[in-house]
Design an enzyme around this catalytic site. Structure first.
Site, PDB file in Angstrom:
ATOM      1  N   SER A   1       0.836  -1.191   0.000  1.00 53.79           N
ATOM      2  CA  SER A   1       0.000   0.000   0.000  1.00 53.79           C
ATOM      3  C   SER A   1       0.880   1.253   0.000  1.00 53.79           C
ATOM      4  O   SER A   1       1.706   1.437  -0.896  1.00 53.79           O
ATOM      5  CB  SER A   1      -0.948  -0.044   1.204  1.00 53.79           C
ATOM      6  OG  SER A   1      -1.855   1.022   1.199  1.00 53.79           O
TER       7      SER A   1
ATOM      8  N   ARG B   1     -11.834   7.110   9.521  1.00 52.00           N
ATOM      9  CA  ARG B   1     -11.553   5.685   9.484  1.00 52.00           C
ATOM     10  C   ARG B   1     -12.662   4.922   8.758  1.00 52.00           C
ATOM     11  O   ARG B   1     -12.390   3.999   7.985  1.00 52.00           O
ATOM     12  CB  ARG B   1     -11.392   5.156  10.906  1.00 52.00           C
ATOM     13  CG  ARG B   1     -10.986   3.685  10.972  1.00 52.00           C
ATOM     14  CD  ARG B   1      -9.646   3.445  10.296  1.00 52.00           C
ATOM     15  NE  ARG B   1      -9.169   2.082  10.501  1.00 52.00           N
ATOM     16  CZ  ARG B   1      -8.070   1.588   9.972  1.00 52.00           C
ATOM     17  NH1 ARG B   1      -7.319   2.353   9.207  1.00 52.00           N
ATOM     18  NH2 ARG B   1      -7.696   0.346  10.204  1.00 52.00           N
TER      19      ARG B   1
ATOM     20  N   ASP C   1      -9.695  -3.799  -6.100  1.00 48.77           N
ATOM     21  CA  ASP C   1      -9.138  -2.660  -5.361  1.00 48.77           C
ATOM     22  C   ASP C   1      -9.574  -1.361  -6.020  1.00 48.77           C
ATOM     23  O   ASP C   1      -9.233  -1.082  -7.173  1.00 48.77           O
ATOM     24  CB  ASP C   1      -7.605  -2.760  -5.348  1.00 48.77           C
ATOM     25  CG  ASP C   1      -6.942  -1.761  -4.413  1.00 48.77           C
ATOM     26  OD1 ASP C   1      -7.594  -0.787  -4.000  1.00 48.77           O
ATOM     27  OD2 ASP C   1      -5.751  -1.959  -4.112  1.00 48.77           O
TER      28      ASP C   1
ATOM     29  N   HIS D   1      -8.565  -3.600  -1.505  1.00 51.00           N
ATOM     30  CA  HIS D   1      -7.213  -3.119  -1.194  1.00 51.00           C
ATOM     31  C   HIS D   1      -6.602  -3.849  -0.008  1.00 51.00           C
ATOM     32  O   HIS D   1      -5.391  -4.093   0.022  1.00 51.00           O
ATOM     33  CB  HIS D   1      -7.264  -1.615  -0.915  1.00 51.00           C
ATOM     34  CG  HIS D   1      -5.917  -1.014  -0.677  1.00 51.00           C
ATOM     35  ND1 HIS D   1      -4.961  -0.929  -1.668  1.00 51.00           N
ATOM     36  CD2 HIS D   1      -5.350  -0.481   0.439  1.00 51.00           C
ATOM     37  CE1 HIS D   1      -3.862  -0.353  -1.183  1.00 51.00           C
ATOM     38  NE2 HIS D   1      -4.071  -0.088   0.094  1.00 51.00           N
TER      39      HIS D   1
END
Length: 389
Positions: free
Chosen positions: A149, A218, A323, A356
């Site tokens: 990532s 978040r 993703d 992801h």
């Protein structure tokens, strides 16, 4: 705000001053890291792991910290990253709140945390700090650098800015530049934090933590870390039981909402908001095409040219078809650019439904891919302008 340092962390001091790419410098800064396995007599079996935004250096359990790490299934004796064969180092990213110096760390004069006095942070700064750790540990050349990532971005900057410091590379769900969709998502996450009154221009403490802003940031992140396919298969339209639903008429009603709320609450008090802001913006700024001498004409061409300039033997670039945050074409671009420069680069698109975050959970797919690649590596005894496998 408090730093959250894993008990097994060890530290390397950065040079003082440590210059930052976008101006400013750090004094008395340090990097946190953990290691597994033994460095062989030739010193050529070292692997460096570079993490995403939120993980710390505790990738796997160890005698110093027996608690499971964030990549426990991937790293250890007999596992895909086999510590009976490899000496593995994982660093906590510069700018984090998990042991390496960042906005939550104390100022050199001890007057309080850096907060927004921390200099602008770039992916390149994170790469330079990681490279210093490698050299400080007496490692002249890594066998491989693995980046996940955001760590995939840091790995590319590491390889570009420190040519020859690694022979091979595994890039997992990474990117050579930030795309507009990802920038837009991260911009909204940062806005949610900054608009929380408790953020107070970065001047908060444990008693006045901007919890609402971090919860929203978040939640938005988690939505993009997984795929619509997984959300549908995992939750469907299942509603909460009536006795679990709140009294708020617009409150939580579906299981997916409850999951996001619980996930966010587990995270918010374990990560510093200012660190989140700095690391998020660093990703938006990153574009390896900036290193294309004289500019090549367009962003894609610039990116390929910059990647082609990186000296490597072999590379494995893994992406996930579901993703949406770091879409598959970004990993394909990395592999194409590295191959254009002569690297034996393989692009591996995986069909995981988990988006992801698949590399953190879909070990049935990622384990054989990474372990199989590492099994193909042998150790060269000489180095040239182009590093051979």
């Amino acid at each position: 705000m408090t730093e959250f340092i894993p008990p097994g962390s060890r530290f390397v001091d950065l040079p003082s001053p440590f210059p930052m790419k976008r101006g400013g410098e750090l004094h008395g800064a340090r990097m946190a890291y953990e290691t597994w396995g033994e460095l062989d007599a030739a010193g050529d079996n070292a692997i460096l792991i570079l993490t995403g935004l939120s993980p710390d250096a505790h990738a796997a359990s160890s005698p110093a910290d027996p608690t499971p790490g964030w990549w426990e299934a991937m790293l250890g004796p007999g596992k895909p990253i086999d510590t009976d064969r490899w000496h593995v180092i994982c660093v906590n990213t510069l700018g984090s709140c998990k042991g390496s110096t960042g906005p939550a760390s104390p100022l050199p004069d001890g007057s309080g945390p850096y907060r927004l006095e921390f200099p602008p942070l770039s992916v390149e700064d994170c790469a330079d700090a990681a490279a210093h750790v490698v050299r400080a540990l007496g490692i002249g050349q890594l066998a491989c650098v693995i980046g996940n990532s955001m760590g995939g971005m840091v790995a590319l900057a590491f390889l570009q800015r420190h040519p020859g410091l690694a022979r091979h590379h595994v890039n997992i769900s990474g990117a050579a530049r930030a795309l507009p969709f990802s920038i837009a998502i991260r911009s909204l996450q940062r806005e949610a934090i900054r608009l929380d009154p408790s953020w107070n221009g970065g001047r908060y403490d444990d008693a006045t933590y901007p919890e609402s802003g971090m919860r929203m940031a978040r939640k938005l992140g988690v939505i993009t870390y997984r795929s619509a396919l997984e959300w549908d298969g995992r939750f469907g339209r299942v509603r909460l039981e009536s006795d679990r639903a709140g009294e708020d008429p617009f409150g939580l009603e579906f299981e997916v909402e409850s999951y996001l709320e619980a996930h966010a609450r587990r995270f918010v008090r374990r990560f510093d908001p200012n660190c989140y802001l700095y690391l998020s913006r660093a990703m938006d700024w990153f574009d390896i095409g900036d290193y294309c001498a004289g500019r090549c004409g367009d962003s894609h061409t610039d990116t390929l040219a910059a990647l082609a300039s990186i000296p490597l033997g072999k590379a494995l670039v893994i992406g996930v078809q579901t993703d949406i945050l770091f879409p598959l074409q970004q990993q394909e671009e990395i592999a194409a650019g590295l191959a254009q420069g002569g690297t034996d680069a393989r692009f591996l698109p995986l069909e995981s439904p988990q988006g992801h975050d698949a590399f953190l959970v879909d070990f049935a797919r990622f384990g054989p891919a990474v372990g199989g690649f590492l099994d193909t590596l042998r150790t060269p005894r000489t180095a040239g302008a182009r590093i051979d496998a």
